[in-house]
Write an enzyme that holds these catalytic residues in place. Structure first.
Site, PDB file in Angstrom:
ATOM      1  N   GLY A 196     -20.478   6.298   2.852  1.00  0.00           N
ATOM      2  CA  GLY A 196     -19.733   6.733   1.810  1.00  0.00           C
ATOM      3  C   GLY A 196     -20.249   6.662   0.394  1.00  0.00           C
ATOM      4  O   GLY A 196     -21.533   5.973   0.251  1.00  0.00           O
TER       5      GLY A 196
ATOM      6  N   LYS B  21       0.861  -1.100  -0.159  1.00  0.00           N
ATOM      7  CA  LYS B  21       0.020  -0.079  -0.076  1.00  0.00           C
ATOM      8  C   LYS B  21       0.827   1.098   0.085  1.00  0.00           C
ATOM      9  O   LYS B  21       2.037   1.252   0.391  1.00  0.00           O
ATOM     10  CB  LYS B  21      -0.843   0.196   1.283  1.00  0.00           C
ATOM     11  CG  LYS B  21      -2.173   0.887   1.024  1.00  0.00           C
ATOM     12  CD  LYS B  21      -3.238  -0.118   0.295  1.00  0.00           C
ATOM     13  CE  LYS B  21      -4.685   0.455   0.109  1.00  0.00           C
ATOM     14  NZ  LYS B  21      -5.504  -0.143  -0.484  1.00  0.00           N
TER      15      LYS B  21
ATOM     16  N   ASN C 239     -16.398   5.741  -5.270  1.00  0.00           N
ATOM     17  CA  ASN C 239     -16.475   4.815  -6.107  1.00  0.00           C
ATOM     18  C   ASN C 239     -17.117   3.453  -5.548  1.00  0.00           C
ATOM     19  O   ASN C 239     -18.053   2.794  -6.329  1.00  0.00           O
ATOM     20  CB  ASN C 239     -14.998   4.239  -6.445  1.00  0.00           C
ATOM     21  CG  ASN C 239     -14.732   3.301  -7.568  1.00  0.00           C
ATOM     22  OD1 ASN C 239     -14.617   2.286  -7.083  1.00  0.00           O
ATOM     23  ND2 ASN C 239     -15.087   3.649  -8.845  1.00  0.00           N
TER      24      ASN C 239
END
Ligand code: NAD
Length: 428
Positions: free
Chosen positions: A219, A107, A222
């Site tokens: 949220g 990450k 995407n």
């Protein structure tokens, strides 16, 4: 775990330790897997549009490459910390192992707020990030991708910088690229759709018709947008969504009992997944507190924003109607909240299984780049559905067989696969 001292990496280690003990892993394997293999911390100096210079802090953490090149996104976030990046890198290792793709976990991140940066400044950060790690990433080493507040545009700048430095064409160095320049069809939908493929299978197991269900989402980026899209296509009714309001610096929940109209909501949402409050009110949405998304009397909760949202403080607010929690976000639930979810007998689909659709499609993107031959969207989504469905059922079967919580079953599958790889390689 006190909320103010929340540390995602400690949480990831705590989750790992519990399962490592259950699996009876030896000390050396535990020591190897509870910390990242490698980390890079660096400065990215940028000339700003006003002529001044500013230095941003960047990270790349490679947790494990035992099963293949490290794989994982890059976040641009003002509150980014190395411990968040470490936790996310570790979860990527479990995620790629859980869906059984030949990749490891990594990450990256940059402490910055793209909402306050011009596109030129963001491009400079992308190119600066690559210059610092070009020697340590690559199609056969470590393959970054987009994550929170990074997009296909950022990825193509990064690929371009990498190709300039190495002097070769290497589209497989990074995934999440735009369609037509090495990107895969279906990648934009992949994570959100993958969440719903898992949800669909879980409802079948529970004997619930998706058409009779309602859901609340946290949220509206995407993941959440495409999850709402497929969930609605399958006949479910999404009634609630929350997101960040950058003007008020707090989250806000939007509710419509008749069901959210995705197209309509998207028309009043910016590219960061932030809904315009007054325009949403004009469209007839009720405006509620940010934390209210979790209190709704729905069948399904989908946390798809950020980590640490279902915790000791918020989990008691979950309504007794909730039957399934499917984690779109990474690390949305703390171990304390897991205990509350277990006691409420809610079926939980853990993050590194539920949101693995993104990395699975990234893997498909890499395969297509390496073949220099690209598949149709239908072909990508069909392959994705098969991978996610198989992974969900493997975890479900193990959870039934061993009578363990779904998160523990997923960890058992993933950790065993990675532990086997490090053993077979003779590392420990
Ligand atoms: P995004 O940046 O597109 O959207 C994030 C959304 O969360 C936005 O709507 C934002 O307003 C909202 N948000 C931020 N803080 C919030 C808060 N405190 N309360 C309520 N809402 C808040 O990000 P995304 O790509 O949709 O990712 C969401 C989560 O899913 C992250 O945890 C990410 O790591 C994870 N994830 C993403 C992918 C992917 O392919 N995009 C893959 C796997 C996991």
């Amino acid at each position: 775990m006190a909320i103010e001292s929340f540390n995602p990496f400690h949480m990831a280690q705590q989750q790992f330790d519990a399962v490592a003990d259950k699996l009876g892993l030896d000390q050396a394997t535990k020591d190897l897997l509870r910390n990242p293999d490698r980390e890079y911390h660096f400065n990215i100096p940028i000339r700003m549009d006003d002529g001044s210079y500013k230095v941003f802090r960047g990270f790349r953490v490679q947790h494990s490459d035992a099963r293949g090149p490290s794989k994982g996104g890059i976040r641009f976030h003002p509150q980014e910390t190395v411990d968040t990046v470490r936790a996310l890198a570790m979860w990527m290792t479990w995620k790629t192992a859980c869906v059984d793709i030949p990749l490891g976990g990594g990450k990256g991140g940059v402490v910055c707020d793209p909402r306050n940066l011009s596109m030129r400044e963001q491009e400079a950060i992308c190119r600066g990030w690559i210059r610092q790690v070009a020697r340590n990433i690559g199609p056969l080493q470590d393959v970054p991708a987009p994550d929170v507040m990074t997009s296909p545009q950022h990825m193509i700048w990064m690929m371009d910088e990498y190709e300039k430095i190495t002097g070769i064409k290497a589209p497989g160095v990074i995934t999440g690229k735009p369609i037509g320049i090495g990107g895969s069809l279906g990648r934009t939908e992949a994570t959100g759709y993958g969440v719903i493929y898992c949800l669909r299978e879980s409802l079948k197991n529970l004997g619930i018709d998706i058409k009779n269900t309602t859901a609340s989402f946290q949220g509206f980026g995407n993941v959440s947008q495409y999850a709402i899209d497929l969930y609605t296509q399958l006949g479910g009714k999404a009634i609630c969504v929350s997101c960040w309001d950058n003007q008020e610096k707090k989250s806000v929940t939007y509710r419509k009992f008749d069901g959210l109209n995705l197209k309509e909501l998207l028309s009043v949402t910016n590219k960061f997944g932030e809904i315009d409050k007054s325009k949403a009110a004009d469209l007839g949405y009720e405006i509620l507190d940010g934390g209210d998304w979790i209190k709704q009397e729905v069948d399904i909760l989908v946390p798809a924003a950020i980590e640490n949202q279902i915790n000791a403080e918020t989990a008691p607010n979950i309504a007794s109607t909730v039957k399934v929690i499917v984690e779109g976000a990474n690390g949305p639930t703390t171990p304390e909240a897991d205990e509350i979810i277990k006691s409420k007998n809610i079926h939980l689909i853990p993050d590194f299984l539920a949101n693995a659709g993104g990395v699975t499609c990234s893997y498909f993107e890499q395969v297509q780049c390496n073949m220099n031959y690209f598949w149709s969207k239908e072909e990508v989504l069909e392959k994705l559905d098969t991978k996610m469905t198989n992974a969900y059922h493997a975890v479900y079967e193990l959870s039934k067989e061993k009578n363990v919580y779904m998160r523990d079953a997923a960890y058992m599958i993933s950790i065993s696969r990675v532990a086997e790889a490090v053993k077979m390689r003779g590392w420990v």
